[in-house]
Write a protein that holds these residues in place. Sequence first.
Motif, PDB file in Angstrom:
ATOM      1  N   LYS A  20      17.407  -0.466  -4.909  1.00 17.95           N
ATOM      2  CA  LYS A  20      17.397   0.980  -5.134  1.00 17.95           C
ATOM      3  C   LYS A  20      18.806   1.496  -5.396  1.00 17.95           C
ATOM      4  CE  LYS A  20      16.095   5.374  -3.145  1.00 17.95           C
ATOM      5  NZ  LYS A  20      15.196   6.070  -2.272  1.00 17.95           N
ATOM      6  N   VAL A  21      18.950   2.249  -6.519  1.00 16.75           N
ATOM      7  CA  VAL A  21      20.240   2.855  -6.848  1.00 16.75           C
ATOM      8  C   VAL A  21      20.112   4.355  -7.103  1.00 16.75           C
ATOM      9  CG1 VAL A  21      21.327   0.749  -7.737  1.00 16.75           C
ATOM     10  CG2 VAL A  21      20.016   2.202  -9.291  1.00 16.75           C
ATOM     11  N   GLU A  22      18.879   4.855  -7.304  1.00 19.05           N
ATOM     12  CA  GLU A  22      18.658   6.277  -7.558  1.00 19.05           C
ATOM     13  C   GLU A  22      17.606   6.806  -6.586  1.00 19.05           C
ATOM     14  OE1 GLU A  22      17.752   7.167 -11.634  1.00 19.05           O
ATOM     15  OE2 GLU A  22      19.147   5.685 -12.387  1.00 19.05           O
ATOM     16  N   ASP A  23      17.682   8.111  -6.279  1.00 19.38           N
ATOM     17  CA  ASP A  23      16.741   8.725  -5.345  1.00 19.38           C
ATOM     18  C   ASP A  23      15.295   8.632  -5.811  1.00 19.38           C
ATOM     19  OD1 ASP A  23      18.642   9.397  -3.470  1.00 19.38           O
ATOM     20  OD2 ASP A  23      18.928  11.431  -4.252  1.00 19.38           O
ATOM     21  N   LYS A  24      15.065   8.644  -7.123  1.00 18.61           N
ATOM     22  CA  LYS A  24      13.688   8.616  -7.619  1.00 18.61           C
ATOM     23  C   LYS A  24      13.047   7.232  -7.467  1.00 18.61           C
ATOM     24  CE  LYS A  24      14.858   7.793 -12.467  1.00 18.61           C
ATOM     25  NZ  LYS A  24      14.709   8.275 -13.822  1.00 18.61           N
ATOM     26  N   GLN A  25      13.828   6.202  -7.221  1.00 18.00           N
ATOM     27  CA  GLN A  25      13.285   4.864  -7.006  1.00 18.00           C
ATOM     28  C   GLN A  25      12.725   4.767  -5.585  1.00 18.00           C
ATOM     29  OE1 GLN A  25      16.934   2.813  -8.111  1.00 18.00           O
ATOM     30  NE2 GLN A  25      15.898   1.974  -9.918  1.00 18.00           N
ATOM     31  N   PRO A  26      11.654   3.965  -5.396  1.00 14.29           N
ATOM     32  CA  PRO A  26      11.028   3.889  -4.077  1.00 14.29           C
ATOM     33  C   PRO A  26      11.934   3.237  -3.034  1.00 14.29           C
ATOM     34  CG  PRO A  26      10.038   2.296  -5.579  1.00 14.29           C
ATOM     35  CD  PRO A  26      10.972   3.134  -6.391  1.00 14.29           C
ATOM     36  N   ASP A  27      11.743   3.671  -1.774  1.00 12.42           N
ATOM     37  CA  ASP A  27      12.468   3.061  -0.656  1.00 12.42           C
ATOM     38  C   ASP A  27      11.869   1.703  -0.302  1.00 12.42           C
ATOM     39  OD1 ASP A  27      14.344   5.234  -0.064  1.00 12.42           O
ATOM     40  OD2 ASP A  27      12.542   6.370   0.452  1.00 12.42           O
ATOM     41  N   TYR A  28      10.554   1.576  -0.504  1.00 12.66           N
ATOM     42  CA  TYR A  28       9.837   0.344  -0.207  1.00 12.66           C
ATOM     43  C   TYR A  28       8.917   0.003  -1.369  1.00 12.66           C
ATOM     44  CZ  TYR A  28      11.414   0.910   4.587  1.00 12.66           C
ATOM     45  OH  TYR A  28      12.189   1.029   5.709  1.00 12.66           O
ATOM     46  N   THR A  29       8.732  -1.286  -1.641  1.00 13.30           N
ATOM     47  CA  THR A  29       7.802  -1.742  -2.673  1.00 13.30           C
ATOM     48  C   THR A  29       7.022  -2.935  -2.151  1.00 13.30           C
ATOM     49  OG1 THR A  29       9.434  -3.206  -3.677  1.00 13.30           O
ATOM     50  CG2 THR A  29       9.265  -0.997  -4.605  1.00 13.30           C
ATOM     51  N   GLY A  30       5.868  -3.163  -2.752  1.00 13.00           N
ATOM     52  CA  GLY A  30       5.066  -4.309  -2.353  1.00 13.00           C
ATOM     53  C   GLY A  30       3.774  -4.362  -3.126  1.00 13.00           C
ATOM     54  N   THR A  31       2.776  -5.051  -2.552  1.00 11.69           N
ATOM     55  CA  THR A  31       1.479  -5.186  -3.201  1.00 11.69           C
ATOM     56  C   THR A  31       0.373  -4.896  -2.199  1.00 11.69           C
ATOM     57  OG1 THR A  31       1.412  -7.553  -2.710  1.00 11.69           O
ATOM     58  CG2 THR A  31       2.286  -6.912  -4.856  1.00 11.69           C
ATOM     59  N   ILE A  32      -0.790  -4.557  -2.746  1.00 15.21           N
ATOM     60  CA  ILE A  32      -1.992  -4.306  -1.961  1.00 15.21           C
ATOM     61  C   ILE A  32      -3.178  -4.804  -2.784  1.00 15.21           C
ATOM     62  CG2 ILE A  32      -2.274  -1.960  -2.839  1.00 15.21           C
ATOM     63  CD1 ILE A  32      -3.298  -1.195  -0.017  1.00 15.21           C
ATOM     64  N   THR A  33      -4.201  -5.330  -2.113  1.00 14.14           N
ATOM     65  CA  THR A  33      -5.391  -5.802  -2.803  1.00 14.14           C
ATOM     66  C   THR A  33      -6.489  -4.759  -2.678  1.00 14.14           C
ATOM     67  OG1 THR A  33      -4.805  -8.097  -2.355  1.00 14.14           O
ATOM     68  CG2 THR A  33      -7.081  -7.666  -2.983  1.00 14.14           C
ATOM     69  N   ILE A  34      -6.961  -4.267  -3.843  1.00 16.70           N
ATOM     70  CA  ILE A  34      -8.025  -3.262  -3.893  1.00 16.70           C
ATOM     71  C   ILE A  34      -9.080  -3.760  -4.878  1.00 16.70           C
ATOM     72  CG2 ILE A  34      -8.603  -0.878  -4.458  1.00 16.70           C
ATOM     73  CD1 ILE A  34      -5.656  -0.164  -3.834  1.00 16.70           C
ATOM     74  N   GLU A  35     -10.323  -3.838  -4.409  1.00 19.88           N
ATOM     75  CA  GLU A  35     -11.441  -4.308  -5.230  1.00 19.88           C
ATOM     76  C   GLU A  35     -11.144  -5.661  -5.873  1.00 19.88           C
ATOM     77  OE1 GLU A  35     -12.456  -1.132  -7.919  1.00 19.88           O
ATOM     78  OE2 GLU A  35     -13.157   0.150  -6.280  1.00 19.88           O
ATOM     79  N   GLY A  36     -10.517  -6.541  -5.119  1.00 19.25           N
ATOM     80  CA  GLY A  36     -10.231  -7.890  -5.583  1.00 19.25           C
ATOM     81  C   GLY A  36      -9.056  -8.023  -6.521  1.00 19.25           C
ATOM     82  N   LYS A  37      -8.386  -6.920  -6.846  1.00 20.21           N
ATOM     83  CA  LYS A  37      -7.239  -6.958  -7.758  1.00 20.21           C
ATOM     84  C   LYS A  37      -5.971  -6.556  -7.020  1.00 20.21           C
ATOM     85  CE  LYS A  37      -9.876  -5.874 -11.899  1.00 20.21           C
ATOM     86  NZ  LYS A  37     -10.031  -4.949 -13.025  1.00 20.21           N
ATOM     87  N   GLN A  38      -4.891  -7.264  -7.314  1.00 25.18           N
ATOM     88  CA  GLN A  38      -3.609  -6.945  -6.697  1.00 25.18           C
ATOM     89  C   GLN A  38      -2.965  -5.779  -7.439  1.00 25.18           C
ATOM     90  OE1 GLN A  38      -0.355  -9.886  -6.616  1.00 25.18           O
ATOM     91  NE2 GLN A  38      -0.628  -9.815  -4.399  1.00 25.18           N
ATOM     92  N   ARG A  39      -2.544  -4.775  -6.698  1.00 22.73           N
ATOM     93  CA  ARG A  39      -1.894  -3.587  -7.255  1.00 22.73           C
ATOM     94  C   ARG A  39      -0.481  -3.491  -6.671  1.00 22.73           C
ATOM     95  NH1 ARG A  39      -6.391  -3.468  -9.695  1.00 22.73           N
ATOM     96  NH2 ARG A  39      -7.839  -1.750  -9.609  1.00 22.73           N
ATOM     97  N   LEU A  40       0.374  -2.752  -7.374  1.00 20.72           N
ATOM     98  CA  LEU A  40       1.721  -2.471  -6.859  1.00 20.72           C
ATOM     99  C   LEU A  40       1.650  -1.257  -5.963  1.00 20.72           C
ATOM    100  CD1 LEU A  40       3.826  -2.897 -10.125  1.00 20.72           C
ATOM    101  CD2 LEU A  40       3.424  -4.570  -8.326  1.00 20.72           C
ATOM    102  N   ILE A  41       2.426  -1.265  -4.909  1.00 18.57           N
ATOM    103  CA  ILE A  41       2.494  -0.113  -4.014  1.00 18.57           C
ATOM    104  C   ILE A  41       3.959   0.239  -3.816  1.00 18.57           C
ATOM    105  CG2 ILE A  41       2.366  -1.547  -1.932  1.00 18.57           C
ATOM    106  CD1 ILE A  41       0.779   0.761  -0.626  1.00 18.57           C
ATOM    107  N   SER A  42       4.256   1.526  -3.899  1.00 21.62           N
ATOM    108  CA  SER A  42       5.622   2.027  -3.725  1.00 21.62           C
ATOM    109  C   SER A  42       5.596   3.132  -2.682  1.00 21.62           C
ATOM    110  CB  SER A  42       6.159   2.588  -5.042  1.00 21.62           C
ATOM    111  OG  SER A  42       6.136   1.600  -6.050  1.00 21.62           O
ATOM    112  N   ALA A  43       6.669   3.238  -1.905  1.00 18.00           N
ATOM    113  CA  ALA A  43       6.714   4.258  -0.856  1.00 18.00           C
ATOM    114  C   ALA A  43       8.111   4.876  -0.786  1.00 18.00           C
ATOM    115  CB  ALA A  43       6.345   3.646   0.486  1.00 18.00           C
ATOM    116  N   TRP A  44       8.121   6.194  -0.549  1.00 17.36           N
ATOM    117  CA  TRP A  44       9.362   6.946  -0.422  1.00 17.36           C
ATOM    118  C   TRP A  44       9.364   7.632   0.939  1.00 17.36           C
ATOM    119  CZ3 TRP A  44       6.449   6.409  -4.699  1.00 17.36           C
ATOM    120  CH2 TRP A  44       7.074   6.073  -5.886  1.00 17.36           C
ATOM    121  N   ILE A  45      10.475   7.576   1.651  1.00 13.88           N
ATOM    122  CA  ILE A  45      10.624   8.320   2.903  1.00 13.88           C
ATOM    123  C   ILE A  45      11.117   9.711   2.520  1.00 13.88           C
ATOM    124  CG2 ILE A  45      11.846   8.481   5.089  1.00 13.88           C
ATOM    125  CD1 ILE A  45      12.027   5.396   5.023  1.00 13.88           C
TER     126      ILE A  45
END
Length: 113
Positions: A20-45
């Motif tokens: 992360k170098v800019e405020d608009k970029q997420p503080d945390y990133t990762g993946t989550i499985t929904i309906e059998g498909k892997q999705r990207l997940i991003s989170a901001w504090i």
Amino acid sequence: MKMKFIQKEGHGALFLNEKKVEDKQPDYTGTITIEGKQRLISAWIKVSKSGARYISVSVSEPFQKKEEKKPQEVGVGDFKSPIETTQEVFDEGYGEPQDEPQDEPQDDEEVPF
């Protein structure tokens, strides 16, 4: 031999975004499985107007690489000889005398780089 980790349905994981170098970029990133498909997940504090801290979350489709262009198929008669190509160049007006440039060339000191 390593086994591939498979997330359970409805589960995911977030990791600190160390790039992360800019405020608009997420503080945390990762993946989550929904309906059998892997999705990207991003989170901001974030902090609300009343001062309460909370986490804003976004789920999106994984990034897709742009498809590479396949080589175009070419038939035997699709190639032109160098003589044909040269003739086309002259027929289109290339190689004819050009008018002199209107502007004087700049001194090397005036070049911006």
